[in-house]
Write a protein that holds these residues in place. Sequence first.
Motif, PDB file in Angstrom:
ATOM      1  N   ASN A  46      84.308  93.923 -38.171  1.00  0.00           N
ATOM      2  CA  ASN A  46      85.372  94.502 -38.996  1.00  0.00           C
ATOM      3  C   ASN A  46      85.238  96.002 -39.236  1.00  0.00           C
ATOM      4  OD1 ASN A  46      86.403  91.903 -39.312  1.00  0.00           O
ATOM      5  ND2 ASN A  46      85.134  91.533 -41.099  1.00  0.00           N
ATOM      6  N   GLY A  47      84.064  96.556 -38.984  1.00  0.00           N
ATOM      7  CA  GLY A  47      83.809  97.963 -39.266  1.00  0.00           C
ATOM      8  C   GLY A  47      83.212  98.136 -40.654  1.00  0.00           C
ATOM      9  N   LEU A  48      82.411  99.175 -40.814  1.00  0.00           N
ATOM     10  CA  LEU A  48      81.716  99.403 -42.079  1.00  0.00           C
ATOM     11  C   LEU A  48      82.698  99.704 -43.211  1.00  0.00           C
ATOM     12  CD1 LEU A  48      79.061  99.638 -43.600  1.00  0.00           C
ATOM     13  CD2 LEU A  48      78.942 102.030 -42.872  1.00  0.00           C
ATOM     14  N   HIS A  49      83.658 100.573 -42.977  1.00  0.00           N
ATOM     15  CA  HIS A  49      84.587 100.948 -44.041  1.00  0.00           C
ATOM     16  C   HIS A  49      85.406  99.746 -44.524  1.00  0.00           C
ATOM     17  CE1 HIS A  49      87.069 103.534 -46.492  1.00  0.00           C
ATOM     18  NE2 HIS A  49      88.149 103.049 -45.910  1.00  0.00           N
ATOM     19  N   LEU A  91      85.358  97.947 -48.258  1.00  0.00           N
ATOM     20  CA  LEU A  91      86.559  97.718 -49.067  1.00  0.00           C
ATOM     21  C   LEU A  91      86.723  96.235 -49.403  1.00  0.00           C
ATOM     22  CD1 LEU A  91      89.106 100.171 -47.413  1.00  0.00           C
ATOM     23  CD2 LEU A  91      87.688 100.531 -49.448  1.00  0.00           C
ATOM     24  N   ARG A  92      86.443  95.378 -48.441  1.00  0.00           N
ATOM     25  CA  ARG A  92      86.528  93.932 -48.706  1.00  0.00           C
ATOM     26  C   ARG A  92      85.514  93.524 -49.776  1.00  0.00           C
ATOM     27  NH1 ARG A  92      84.598  89.172 -44.731  1.00  0.00           N
ATOM     28  NH2 ARG A  92      84.559  87.571 -46.323  1.00  0.00           N
ATOM     29  N   GLY A  93      84.300  94.038 -49.665  1.00  0.00           N
ATOM     30  CA  GLY A  93      83.279  93.728 -50.661  1.00  0.00           C
ATOM     31  C   GLY A  93      83.681  94.200 -52.047  1.00  0.00           C
ATOM     32  N   LEU A  94      84.282  95.371 -52.123  1.00  0.00           N
ATOM     33  CA  LEU A  94      84.726  95.894 -53.407  1.00  0.00           C
ATOM     34  C   LEU A  94      85.859  95.044 -53.980  1.00  0.00           C
ATOM     35  CD1 LEU A  94      84.408  97.979 -55.589  1.00  0.00           C
ATOM     36  CD2 LEU A  94      85.685  99.597 -54.173  1.00  0.00           C
TER      37      LEU A  94
END
Length: 126
Positions: free
Chosen positions: A12-15, A19-22
């Motif tokens: 998914n990519g780091l960024h 955002l998903r984690g947040l």
Amino acid sequence: MHVFPQSVIDRNGLHKSNLRGLRDALWACQPADICLVDGFRLGPTAPAHRAVVDGDEKSAAIAAASIVAKVTRDRYMQTADALYPAYGFHSHVGYITPRHSAVVRAIGPSEIHRRSFEARCYVDAA
């Protein structure tokens, strides 16, 4: 706190993973009177929140969350160091360094290394 495995970050990519984690963290805090996040609007799938540019400088709550995240990462890296001592995770705590890159070039990445990082950091520049 949720930690994504390297395979999810590679996919998914780091960024986007951050955002998903947040978003997931904000949902876990519901109901809340107000949710502040450091700099990023999280879109319509997130609970109501306010993005604060340079939030760790302007909000004690955001600064505290940043410290919790850093301590969590450092503890994860200590565990990673115990499992994979050859990589020196205790000294660079996951940030790319010339010494770490040299070790990965010499012995290859571990199962916790992000493969999407290989092309930029682990391939010999010669």
